[in-house]
Scaffold this motif. Structure first.
Motif, PDB file in Angstrom:
ATOM      1  N   GLU A  57       0.841  -1.193   0.000  1.00 33.66           N
ATOM      2  CA  GLU A  57       0.000   0.000   0.000  1.00 33.66           C
ATOM      3  C   GLU A  57       0.878   1.246   0.000  1.00 33.66           C
ATOM      4  O   GLU A  57       1.862   1.318   0.717  1.00 33.66           O
ATOM      5  CB  GLU A  57      -0.896   0.019   1.235  1.00 33.66           C
ATOM      6  N   SER A  58       0.535   2.171  -0.845  1.00 39.29           N
ATOM      7  CA  SER A  58       1.133   3.501  -0.789  1.00 39.29           C
ATOM      8  C   SER A  58       0.050   4.490  -1.190  1.00 39.29           C
ATOM      9  O   SER A  58      -0.840   4.179  -1.974  1.00 39.29           O
ATOM     10  CB  SER A  58       2.375   3.617  -1.671  1.00 39.29           C
ATOM     11  N   LYS A  59       0.107   5.654  -0.613  1.00 43.12           N
ATOM     12  CA  LYS A  59      -0.966   6.640  -0.786  1.00 43.12           C
ATOM     13  C   LYS A  59      -1.233   6.957  -2.248  1.00 43.12           C
ATOM     14  O   LYS A  59      -0.319   7.161  -3.037  1.00 43.12           O
ATOM     15  CB  LYS A  59      -0.620   7.919  -0.031  1.00 43.12           C
ATOM     16  N   GLY A  60      -2.521   6.978  -2.575  1.00 45.53           N
ATOM     17  CA  GLY A  60      -2.949   7.402  -3.895  1.00 45.53           C
ATOM     18  C   GLY A  60      -2.791   6.388  -5.014  1.00 45.53           C
ATOM     19  O   GLY A  60      -3.051   6.693  -6.161  1.00 45.53           O
ATOM     20  N   GLY A  62      -4.311   3.263  -5.078  1.00 47.49           N
ATOM     21  CA  GLY A  62      -5.508   2.438  -5.239  1.00 47.49           C
ATOM     22  C   GLY A  62      -5.249   0.945  -5.117  1.00 47.49           C
ATOM     23  O   GLY A  62      -6.039   0.128  -5.595  1.00 47.49           O
ATOM     24  N   VAL A  63      -4.148   0.573  -4.466  1.00 50.86           N
ATOM     25  CA  VAL A  63      -3.815  -0.839  -4.317  1.00 50.86           C
ATOM     26  C   VAL A  63      -4.908  -1.578  -3.560  1.00 50.86           C
ATOM     27  O   VAL A  63      -5.255  -2.708  -3.911  1.00 50.86           O
ATOM     28  CB  VAL A  63      -2.438  -1.018  -3.636  1.00 50.86           C
ATOM     29  N   ASP A  64      -5.478  -0.956  -2.534  1.00 52.82           N
ATOM     30  CA  ASP A  64      -6.520  -1.625  -1.752  1.00 52.82           C
ATOM     31  C   ASP A  64      -7.731  -1.956  -2.619  1.00 52.82           C
ATOM     32  O   ASP A  64      -8.240  -3.079  -2.596  1.00 52.82           O
ATOM     33  CB  ASP A  64      -6.914  -0.805  -0.530  1.00 52.82           C
ATOM     34  N   ASN A  65      -8.188  -1.020  -3.420  1.00 51.67           N
ATOM     35  CA  ASN A  65      -9.327  -1.243  -4.303  1.00 51.67           C
ATOM     36  C   ASN A  65      -8.981  -2.291  -5.367  1.00 51.67           C
ATOM     37  O   ASN A  65      -9.785  -3.161  -5.691  1.00 51.67           O
ATOM     38  CB  ASN A  65      -9.748   0.070  -4.959  1.00 51.67           C
ATOM     39  N   HIS A  66      -7.773  -2.210  -5.902  1.00 49.12           N
ATOM     40  CA  HIS A  66      -7.314  -3.166  -6.906  1.00 49.12           C
ATOM     41  C   HIS A  66      -7.320  -4.591  -6.342  1.00 49.12           C
ATOM     42  O   HIS A  66      -7.888  -5.505  -6.942  1.00 49.12           O
ATOM     43  CB  HIS A  66      -5.905  -2.788  -7.379  1.00 49.12           C
ATOM     44  N   ALA A  67      -6.692  -4.780  -5.186  1.00 52.10           N
ATOM     45  CA  ALA A  67      -6.616  -6.107  -4.574  1.00 52.10           C
ATOM     46  C   ALA A  67      -8.014  -6.623  -4.241  1.00 52.10           C
ATOM     47  O   ALA A  67      -8.321  -7.802  -4.459  1.00 52.10           O
ATOM     48  CB  ALA A  67      -5.750  -6.062  -3.318  1.00 52.10           C
ATOM     49  N   GLU A 108      -4.762  -5.304   7.549  1.00 56.14           N
ATOM     50  CA  GLU A 108      -4.236  -4.432   8.587  1.00 56.14           C
ATOM     51  C   GLU A 108      -3.835  -3.091   7.962  1.00 56.14           C
ATOM     52  O   GLU A 108      -3.606  -3.014   6.757  1.00 56.14           O
ATOM     53  CB  GLU A 108      -3.000  -5.068   9.239  1.00 56.14           C
ATOM     54  N   THR A 109      -3.734  -2.077   8.781  1.00 51.83           N
ATOM     55  CA  THR A 109      -3.285  -0.774   8.281  1.00 51.83           C
ATOM     56  C   THR A 109      -1.776  -0.686   8.431  1.00 51.83           C
ATOM     57  O   THR A 109      -1.257  -0.078   9.362  1.00 51.83           O
ATOM     58  CB  THR A 109      -3.976   0.380   9.032  1.00 51.83           C
ATOM     59  N   SER A 110      -1.092  -1.352   7.509  1.00 56.04           N
ATOM     60  CA  SER A 110       0.370  -1.312   7.460  1.00 56.04           C
ATOM     61  C   SER A 110       0.780  -1.379   5.991  1.00 56.04           C
ATOM     62  O   SER A 110      -0.048  -1.647   5.122  1.00 56.04           O
ATOM     63  CB  SER A 110       0.982  -2.478   8.240  1.00 56.04           C
ATOM     64  N   THR A 111       2.038  -1.161   5.723  1.00 60.06           N
ATOM     65  CA  THR A 111       2.526  -1.149   4.344  1.00 60.06           C
ATOM     66  C   THR A 111       2.182  -2.436   3.607  1.00 60.06           C
ATOM     67  O   THR A 111       1.794  -2.416   2.442  1.00 60.06           O
ATOM     68  CB  THR A 111       4.059  -0.927   4.326  1.00 60.06           C
ATOM     69  N   TRP A 112       2.316  -3.580   4.256  1.00 60.77           N
ATOM     70  CA  TRP A 112       2.044  -4.878   3.626  1.00 60.77           C
ATOM     71  C   TRP A 112       0.786  -5.535   4.208  1.00 60.77           C
ATOM     72  O   TRP A 112       0.632  -6.751   4.127  1.00 60.77           O
ATOM     73  CB  TRP A 112       3.255  -5.812   3.800  1.00 60.77           C
ATOM     74  N   GLY A 113      -0.128  -4.750   4.755  1.00 63.01           N
ATOM     75  CA  GLY A 113      -1.324  -5.293   5.397  1.00 63.01           C
ATOM     76  C   GLY A 113      -2.412  -5.733   4.437  1.00 63.01           C
ATOM     77  O   GLY A 113      -3.368  -6.405   4.834  1.00 63.01           O
ATOM     78  N   ILE A 114      -2.308  -5.376   3.163  1.00 64.14           N
ATOM     79  CA  ILE A 114      -3.307  -5.767   2.165  1.00 64.14           C
ATOM     80  C   ILE A 114      -2.856  -7.086   1.540  1.00 64.14           C
ATOM     81  O   ILE A 114      -1.706  -7.214   1.110  1.00 64.14           O
ATOM     82  CB  ILE A 114      -3.449  -4.686   1.079  1.00 64.14           C
ATOM     83  N   PHE A 115      -3.747  -8.059   1.496  1.00 56.73           N
ATOM     84  CA  PHE A 115      -3.396  -9.354   0.927  1.00 56.73           C
ATOM     85  C   PHE A 115      -4.636 -10.042   0.380  1.00 56.73           C
ATOM     86  O   PHE A 115      -5.766  -9.650   0.661  1.00 56.73           O
ATOM     87  CB  PHE A 115      -2.729 -10.256   1.975  1.00 56.73           C
ATOM     88  N   ARG A 140       8.238 -12.266 -23.212  1.00 60.40           N
ATOM     89  CA  ARG A 140       8.667 -11.593 -24.444  1.00 60.40           C
ATOM     90  C   ARG A 140       8.247 -10.131 -24.519  1.00 60.40           C
ATOM     91  O   ARG A 140       8.114  -9.583 -25.608  1.00 60.40           O
ATOM     92  CB  ARG A 140       8.171 -12.350 -25.676  1.00 60.40           C
ATOM     93  N   ALA A 141       7.996  -9.526 -23.390  1.00 59.44           N
ATOM     94  CA  ALA A 141       7.606  -8.112 -23.353  1.00 59.44           C
ATOM     95  C   ALA A 141       7.784  -7.583 -21.936  1.00 59.44           C
ATOM     96  O   ALA A 141       7.691  -8.329 -20.966  1.00 59.44           O
ATOM     97  CB  ALA A 141       6.150  -7.943 -23.775  1.00 59.44           C
ATOM     98  N   ASN A 142       8.034  -6.293 -21.818  1.00 59.63           N
ATOM     99  CA  ASN A 142       8.087  -5.649 -20.520  1.00 59.63           C
ATOM    100  C   ASN A 142       6.642  -5.336 -20.135  1.00 59.63           C
ATOM    101  O   ASN A 142       6.010  -4.454 -20.701  1.00 59.63           O
ATOM    102  CB  ASN A 142       8.922  -4.371 -20.606  1.00 59.63           C
ATOM    103  N   TRP A 143       6.118  -6.051 -19.177  1.00 56.22           N
ATOM    104  CA  TRP A 143       4.706  -5.910 -18.798  1.00 56.22           C
ATOM    105  C   TRP A 143       4.487  -4.881 -17.689  1.00 56.22           C
ATOM    106  O   TRP A 143       3.391  -4.774 -17.160  1.00 56.22           O
ATOM    107  CB  TRP A 143       4.116  -7.262 -18.409  1.00 56.22           C
ATOM    108  N   SER A 144       5.490  -4.120 -17.341  1.00 64.52           N
ATOM    109  CA  SER A 144       5.383  -3.028 -16.376  1.00 64.52           C
ATOM    110  C   SER A 144       5.241  -3.551 -14.947  1.00 64.52           C
ATOM    111  O   SER A 144       4.154  -3.612 -14.391  1.00 64.52           O
ATOM    112  CB  SER A 144       4.203  -2.110 -16.720  1.00 64.52           C
ATOM    113  N   PHE A 145       6.358  -3.919 -14.356  1.00 64.19           N
ATOM    114  CA  PHE A 145       6.359  -4.506 -13.016  1.00 64.19           C
ATOM    115  C   PHE A 145       6.787  -3.511 -11.941  1.00 64.19           C
ATOM    116  O   PHE A 145       7.399  -3.875 -10.965  1.00 64.19           O
ATOM    117  CB  PHE A 145       7.258  -5.751 -12.979  1.00 64.19           C
ATOM    118  N   GLN A 146       6.434  -2.227 -12.089  1.00 61.07           N
ATOM    119  CA  GLN A 146       6.886  -1.203 -11.150  1.00 61.07           C
ATOM    120  C   GLN A 146       6.209  -1.242  -9.781  1.00 61.07           C
ATOM    121  O   GLN A 146       6.712  -0.682  -8.842  1.00 61.07           O
ATOM    122  CB  GLN A 146       6.685   0.211 -11.742  1.00 61.07           C
ATOM    123  N   ASN A 147       5.051  -1.834  -9.652  1.00 66.55           N
ATOM    124  CA  ASN A 147       4.393  -1.852  -8.344  1.00 66.55           C
ATOM    125  C   ASN A 147       3.870  -3.254  -8.057  1.00 66.55           C
ATOM    126  O   ASN A 147       4.157  -4.183  -8.789  1.00 66.55           O
ATOM    127  CB  ASN A 147       3.270  -0.808  -8.281  1.00 66.55           C
TER     128      ASN A 147
END
Length: 177
Positions: A57-60, A62-67, A108-115, A140-147
């Motif tokens: 999770e990091s602010k802004g 939307g990881v929580d909504n995505h997961a 949990e409300t922590s950096t890695w609390g979303i699962f 065979r492609a860069n699928w964008s693994f930044q987050n």
């Protein structure tokens, strides 16, 4: 048959070799970046095991909504570049076993609390890194693994290379089976 293509799996808990069942790749939907600060992420979970697949999770972002909205039953490929390695590897195929609403109550409300709870369908043989599929070679492609969000296999970057999700799934079926 090459040593890397044998259908055996070493259970790291019992150290026994087990035959693998052929995995149905028609439900492969996503690929996700995972990492561990020191070693291979999720290495200790054998085929059939359940574990909490973490999302950072990091602010802004939307990881929580995505997961929360990832559909139950989808298969996710886990890709990682462990500390000390130059390449990214495809190390697991896992299945989402719950709806997001079932898992969210445990967050949990922590950096890695979303699962999300997942079940292992395929895992690489970490005892022989040369047999672990390389991300760039197989995707065979860069699928964008930044987050830590799970990316659709039908993303434009991958479809530019593969043309159709069925072609990509057929290829991945050969890789994982």
């Amino acid at each position: 048959m090459s040593e890397c293509s044998q259908k055996v799996y070493r259970d790291s808990t019992s150290n026994k070799y087990l035959w693998l069942e052929i995995m149905d790749c028609t439900h492969l939907e996503y690929i996700k970046n995972v990492n561990d600060d020191k070693d291979w992420a999720y290495e200790s979970y054998p085929v059939g095991a359940y574990f909490q697949l973490n999302f950072k999770e990091s602010k802004g972002t939307g990881v929580d909504n995505h997961a929360f909205n990832l559909p139950k039953g989808s298969l996710i490929i886990l890709s990682q570049k462990p500390h000390g390695y130059d390449e990214r590897y495809l190390t697991h195929v896992v299945e989402l076993v719950n709806e997001g609403s079932e898992d969210k109550s445990q967050w949990e409300t922590s950096t890695w609390g979303i699962f999300r709870w997942v079940k292992v369908h395929w895992i690489a043989d970490f005892t022989d890194v040369s047999c672990i599929p390389l991300d760039q070679k197989e995707m065979r492609a860069n699928w964008s693994f930044q987050n830590t969000k799970a990316k659709l296999l039908s993303s434009p970057k991958l479809m530019e290379q593969w043309g159709s999700i069925d072609a990509l799934r057929a290829h991945l079926g050969e890789v994982f089976n």
